[in-house]
Write an enzyme that holds these catalytic residues in place. Structure first.
Site, PDB file in Angstrom:
ATOM      1  N   HIS A   1       0.814  -1.225   0.000  1.00  0.00           N
ATOM      2  CA  HIS A   1       0.000   0.000   0.000  1.00  0.00           C
ATOM      3  C   HIS A   1       0.843   1.269   0.000  1.00  0.00           C
ATOM      4  O   HIS A   1       0.385   2.326   0.411  1.00  0.00           O
ATOM      5  CB  HIS A   1      -0.966  -0.003   1.204  1.00  0.00           C
ATOM      6  CG  HIS A   1      -2.034  -1.056   1.102  1.00  0.00           C
ATOM      7  ND1 HIS A   1      -2.756  -1.522   2.181  1.00  0.00           N
ATOM      8  CD2 HIS A   1      -2.512  -1.732   0.029  1.00  0.00           C
ATOM      9  CE1 HIS A   1      -3.621  -2.439   1.781  1.00  0.00           C
ATOM     10  NE2 HIS A   1      -3.487  -2.589   0.480  1.00  0.00           N
TER      11      HIS A   1
ATOM     12  N   CYS B   1       1.909  15.171 -13.269  1.00  0.00           N
ATOM     13  CA  CYS B   1       3.020  14.665 -14.099  1.00  0.00           C
ATOM     14  C   CYS B   1       3.649  13.398 -13.522  1.00  0.00           C
ATOM     15  O   CYS B   1       4.560  12.827 -14.130  1.00  0.00           O
ATOM     16  CB  CYS B   1       4.076  15.753 -14.317  1.00  0.00           C
ATOM     17  SG  CYS B   1       5.061  16.113 -12.840  1.00  0.00           S
TER      18      CYS B   1
ATOM     19  N   ALA C   1       1.879  -8.765  18.900  1.00  0.00           N
ATOM     20  CA  ALA C   1       3.009  -9.067  18.012  1.00  0.00           C
ATOM     21  C   ALA C   1       4.347  -8.800  18.703  1.00  0.00           C
ATOM     22  O   ALA C   1       5.282  -9.592  18.588  1.00  0.00           O
ATOM     23  CB  ALA C   1       2.892  -8.228  16.745  1.00  0.00           C
TER      24      ALA C   1
ATOM     25  N   GLY D   1      -1.266  -9.002  12.884  1.00  0.00           N
ATOM     26  CA  GLY D   1      -1.852  -7.687  13.144  1.00  0.00           C
ATOM     27  C   GLY D   1      -2.628  -7.101  11.989  1.00  0.00           C
ATOM     28  O   GLY D   1      -2.550  -5.894  11.748  1.00  0.00           O
ATOM     29  N   THR D   2      -3.383  -7.952  11.301  1.00  0.00           N
ATOM     30  CA  THR D   2      -4.250  -7.416  10.243  1.00  0.00           C
ATOM     31  C   THR D   2      -5.659  -7.966  10.395  1.00  0.00           C
ATOM     32  O   THR D   2      -5.833  -9.128  10.758  1.00  0.00           O
ATOM     33  CB  THR D   2      -3.714  -7.734   8.827  1.00  0.00           C
ATOM     34  OG1 THR D   2      -4.645  -7.254   7.847  1.00  0.00           O
ATOM     35  CG2 THR D   2      -3.459  -9.207   8.599  1.00  0.00           C
TER      36      THR D   2
HETATM   37  C1  BJW Z   1      -2.829  -6.391  16.917  1.00  0.00           C
HETATM   38  C2  BJW Z   1      -2.217  -5.590  17.865  1.00  0.00           C
HETATM   39  C3  BJW Z   1      -1.024  -6.061  18.423  1.00  0.00           C
HETATM   40  C4  BJW Z   1      -3.991  -4.554  17.207  1.00  0.00           C
HETATM   41  N1  BJW Z   1      -0.529  -7.226  18.019  1.00  0.00           N
HETATM   42  N2  BJW Z   1      -2.334  -7.560  16.557  1.00  0.00           N
HETATM   43  C5  BJW Z   1     -12.803  -7.696  -3.112  1.00  0.00           C
HETATM   44  C6  BJW Z   1     -13.770  -7.921  -2.166  1.00  0.00           C
HETATM   45  C7  BJW Z   1     -14.301  -6.848  -1.437  1.00  0.00           C
HETATM   46  C8  BJW Z   1     -13.872  -5.549  -1.652  1.00  0.00           C
HETATM   47  C9  BJW Z   1     -12.906  -5.329  -2.604  1.00  0.00           C
HETATM   48  C10 BJW Z   1     -12.376  -6.392  -3.312  1.00  0.00           C
HETATM   49  N3  BJW Z   1     -11.435  -5.893  -4.161  1.00  0.00           N
HETATM   50  C11 BJW Z   1     -11.368  -4.545  -3.981  1.00  0.00           C
HETATM   51  C12 BJW Z   1     -12.246  -4.170  -3.048  1.00  0.00           C
HETATM   52  C13 BJW Z   1     -12.472  -2.765  -2.610  1.00  0.00           C
HETATM   53  C14 BJW Z   1     -11.476  -2.292  -1.566  1.00  0.00           C
HETATM   54  C15 BJW Z   1     -11.688  -3.129  -0.320  1.00  0.00           C
HETATM   55  O1  BJW Z   1     -10.961  -4.036  -0.003  1.00  0.00           O
HETATM   56  N4  BJW Z   1     -12.716  -2.784   0.441  1.00  0.00           N
HETATM   57  C16 BJW Z   1     -13.059  -3.513   1.652  1.00  0.00           C
HETATM   58  C17 BJW Z   1     -12.600  -2.731   2.890  1.00  0.00           C
HETATM   59  C18 BJW Z   1     -14.551  -3.726   1.636  1.00  0.00           C
HETATM   60  N5  BJW Z   1     -10.116  -2.388  -2.042  1.00  0.00           N
HETATM   61  C19 BJW Z   1      -9.531  -1.431  -2.762  1.00  0.00           C
HETATM   62  O2  BJW Z   1     -10.141  -0.427  -3.100  1.00  0.00           O
HETATM   63  C20 BJW Z   1      -8.083  -1.648  -3.199  1.00  0.00           C
HETATM   64  N6  BJW Z   1      -7.903  -1.390  -4.580  1.00  0.00           N
HETATM   65  C21 BJW Z   1      -8.369  -2.177  -5.540  1.00  0.00           C
HETATM   66  O3  BJW Z   1      -8.955  -3.189  -5.306  1.00  0.00           O
HETATM   67  O4  BJW Z   1      -8.056  -1.747  -6.807  1.00  0.00           O
HETATM   68  C22 BJW Z   1      -8.574  -2.480  -7.920  1.00  0.00           C
HETATM   69  C23 BJW Z   1      -9.577  -1.604  -8.585  1.00  0.00           C
HETATM   70  C24 BJW Z   1      -9.165  -0.424  -9.147  1.00  0.00           C
HETATM   71  C25 BJW Z   1     -10.096   0.376  -9.791  1.00  0.00           C
HETATM   72  C26 BJW Z   1     -11.430   0.020  -9.789  1.00  0.00           C
HETATM   73  C27 BJW Z   1     -11.834  -1.161  -9.182  1.00  0.00           C
HETATM   74  C28 BJW Z   1     -10.896  -1.965  -8.574  1.00  0.00           C
HETATM   75  C29 BJW Z   1      -7.157  -0.663  -2.505  1.00  0.00           C
HETATM   76  C30 BJW Z   1      -7.096  -0.838  -1.043  1.00  0.00           C
HETATM   77  C31 BJW Z   1      -6.190   0.239  -0.432  1.00  0.00           C
HETATM   78  C32 BJW Z   1      -6.207   0.226   1.081  1.00  0.00           C
HETATM   79  N7  BJW Z   1      -5.604   1.403   1.569  1.00  0.00           N
HETATM   80  C33 BJW Z   1      -5.499   1.631   3.008  1.00  0.00           C
HETATM   81  C34 BJW Z   1      -5.062   3.075   3.260  1.00  0.00           C
HETATM   82  C35 BJW Z   1      -3.577   3.270   2.921  1.00  0.00           C
HETATM   83  C36 BJW Z   1      -3.147   4.688   3.076  1.00  0.00           C
HETATM   84  C37 BJW Z   1      -3.158   5.161   4.497  1.00  0.00           C
HETATM   85  O5  BJW Z   1      -2.478   4.588   5.341  1.00  0.00           O
HETATM   86  O6  BJW Z   1      -3.850   6.141   4.760  1.00  0.00           O
HETATM   87  O7  BJW Z   1      -4.549   0.704   3.578  1.00  0.00           O
HETATM   88  S1  BJW Z   1      -6.991   1.228   3.858  1.00  0.00           S
HETATM   89  C38 BJW Z   1      -6.208   0.617   5.324  1.00  0.00           C
HETATM   90  O8  BJW Z   1      -6.601  -0.747   5.507  1.00  0.00           O
HETATM   91  C39 BJW Z   1      -4.703   0.619   5.020  1.00  0.00           C
HETATM   92  C40 BJW Z   1      -4.295  -0.725   5.535  1.00  0.00           C
HETATM   93  O9  BJW Z   1      -3.091  -1.147   4.922  1.00  0.00           O
HETATM   94  C41 BJW Z   1      -5.477  -1.593   5.215  1.00  0.00           C
HETATM   95  C42 BJW Z   1      -5.577  -2.869   6.010  1.00  0.00           C
HETATM   96  O10 BJW Z   1      -5.747  -2.596   7.366  1.00  0.00           O
HETATM   97  P1  BJW Z   1      -5.035  -3.527   8.459  1.00  0.00           P
HETATM   98  O11 BJW Z   1      -3.571  -3.397   8.322  1.00  0.00           O
HETATM   99  O12 BJW Z   1      -5.597  -4.879   8.389  1.00  0.00           O
HETATM  100  O13 BJW Z   1      -5.413  -2.777   9.814  1.00  0.00           O
HETATM  101  P2  BJW Z   1      -6.744  -2.869  10.722  1.00  0.00           P
HETATM  102  O14 BJW Z   1      -6.780  -1.644  11.528  1.00  0.00           O
HETATM  103  O15 BJW Z   1      -7.927  -3.182   9.904  1.00  0.00           O
HETATM  104  O16 BJW Z   1      -6.505  -4.133  11.668  1.00  0.00           O
HETATM  105  C43 BJW Z   1      -5.556  -4.114  12.714  1.00  0.00           C
HETATM  106  C44 BJW Z   1      -5.495  -5.505  13.328  1.00  0.00           C
HETATM  107  O17 BJW Z   1      -4.444  -5.538  14.281  1.00  0.00           O
HETATM  108  C45 BJW Z   1      -6.773  -5.900  14.086  1.00  0.00           C
HETATM  109  O18 BJW Z   1      -7.139  -7.205  13.692  1.00  0.00           O
HETATM  110  C46 BJW Z   1      -6.348  -5.901  15.580  1.00  0.00           C
HETATM  111  O19 BJW Z   1      -7.003  -6.906  16.328  1.00  0.00           O
HETATM  112  C47 BJW Z   1      -4.874  -6.215  15.448  1.00  0.00           C
HETATM  113  N8  BJW Z   1      -4.004  -5.729  16.529  1.00  0.00           N
HETATM  114  N9  BJW Z   1      -3.027  -4.467  18.075  1.00  0.00           N
HETATM  115  C48 BJW Z   1      -1.241  -7.958  17.101  1.00  0.00           C
HETATM  116  N10 BJW Z   1      -0.382  -5.340  19.386  1.00  0.00           N
HETATM  117 ZN    ZN Z   2       3.931  17.709 -11.696  1.00  0.00          ZN
END
Ligand code: BJW
Ligand code: ZN
Length: 246
Positions: A118, A129, A231, A187-188
């Site tokens: 990401h 550009c 973690a 942690g996801t």
């Molecule tokens: C601990 C802990 C400790 C806490 N120890 N554990 C197929 C099915 C359904 C939907 C889609 C699909 N394909 C695409 C989609 C749409 C969408 C999507 O997935 N939506 C769903 C949410 C419904 N996906 C997209 O749009 C993606 N693009 C795409 O598919 O492009 C193709 C396309 C293009 C054009 C047209 C059509 C299609 C892009 C996704 C981009 C995600 N971006 C983000 C933001 C990044 C920038 C920023 O940082 O601001 O990325 S969203 C956010 O979520 C971030 C993260 O990387 C990502 C995942 O989150 P993560 O890491 O899992 O965190 P949390 O907070 O959810 O979980 C934390 C976990 O830690 C928890 O479980 C806790 O319990 C645990 N925890 N403390 C261990 N100490």
């Molecule tokens: Zn530019």
């Protein structure tokens, strides 16, 4: 804490290992997660911030939000979990970190092979550009900066909703995950796609999947071994098991 025997056995024989990480990996470094307890999206709506049309509508607000997060990241350090992963490179033929995180903490902890699905919050590029701008003063600016070449808006190099993931990096992550014999999911919440396909594909290609999470997630039922805990506490214990193996 006792680890399960089949996992210890796997740890002894594994050659190719993948660590697939999410925001929970950095929670103990003081960086808020997105979802779940203390998650930033309990208060903020992701649709309003983490997509391109939100940025075009209100670039200063979105830029400011990223500056706020950059400051938190810069003021904090990798935790014991990041360091344990970096240390594990000594014990296996091949170790790859596949991360959804944009915070650069795996690299700062010394991991050598990090695939960022990401993007990385430290980099910025022009929406018109596409040129990258690495000048350090950018990350100090409170308002959205303009491109020095064409005057376009500068945005962080992260993947927003509706945007494609970097294709070569995603392909490499898929390939290395399909070849892994031991695969950690750490942690996801595993709800964001296409990243969340990667552990599922690793499983169907025969990898032994270990989850480390403080809570149950969408893939807890699918994995071979789900370890409930932080973690930053569990990973150093796994490293200790490897030390004994030597
Ligand atoms: C601990 C802990 C400790 C806490 N120890 N554990 C197929 C099915 C359904 C939907 C889609 C699909 N394909 C695409 C989609 C749409 C969408 C999507 O997935 N939506 C769903 C949410 C419904 N996906 C997209 O749009 C993606 N693009 C795409 O598919 O492009 C193709 C396309 C293009 C054009 C047209 C059509 C299609 C892009 C996704 C981009 C995600 N971006 C983000 C933001 C990044 C920038 C920023 O940082 O601001 O990325 S969203 C956010 O979520 C971030 C993260 O990387 C990502 C995942 O989150 P993560 O890491 O899992 O965190 P949390 O907070 O959810 O979980 C934390 C976990 O830690 C928890 O479980 C806790 O319990 C645990 N925890 N403390 C261990 N100490
Ligand atoms: Zn530019």
């Amino acid at each position: 804490m006792e680890f399960r025997k089949d996992f210890i056995e796997k740890l002894k024989t594994a050659k190719s290992v993948v660590f697939f990480t999410g925001a929970g990996m950095s929670a103990e470094s003081g960086i808020p997660t997105f979802r779940g307890e203390g998650g930033i999206w309990n208060k903020l709506n992701p649709e309003e911030l983490a997509n391109f049309s939100a940025f075009l509508k209100n670039p200063d607000m979105v830029w400011e939000w990223y500056q706020y997060r950059r400051n938190i990241i810069n003021q904090n350090q990798p935790n014991a979990g990041h360091y344990a992963i970096a240390e594990m490179e000594k014990y296996f033929n091949k170790v790859t970190v596949v991360t959804q995180n944009v915070d650069n903490l795996h690299t700062r902890a010394g991991s050598k092979k990090v695939l960022e699905l990401h993007g990385n919050i430290e980099r910025n590029f022009c929406v018109d550009c596409n040129k990258f701008d690495y000048s350090p003063e950018l990350n100090q600016s409170q308002k959205v900066p303009r491109c020095r070449h064409c005057g376009g808006l500068i945005r962080p190099d992260v993947v927003w909703f509706g945007e494609m993931l970097p294709q070569e990096i995603f392909a490499e992550a898929e390939s290395v995950s399909r070849k892994a014999d031991l695969f950690f999911v750490i942690g996801t919440s595993a709800v964001v796609y296409p990243a969340a396909y990667i552990p599922l594909n690793a499983k169907s290609s025969g990898a032994y999947i270990v989850e480390i999470n403080v809570d149950e997630t969408d893939i807890s039922e699918t994995v071979n071994y789900s370890i409930k805990g932080k973690a930053g506490e569990i990973l150093p214990k796994i490293l200790k098991l490897l030390d004994k193996k030597k």
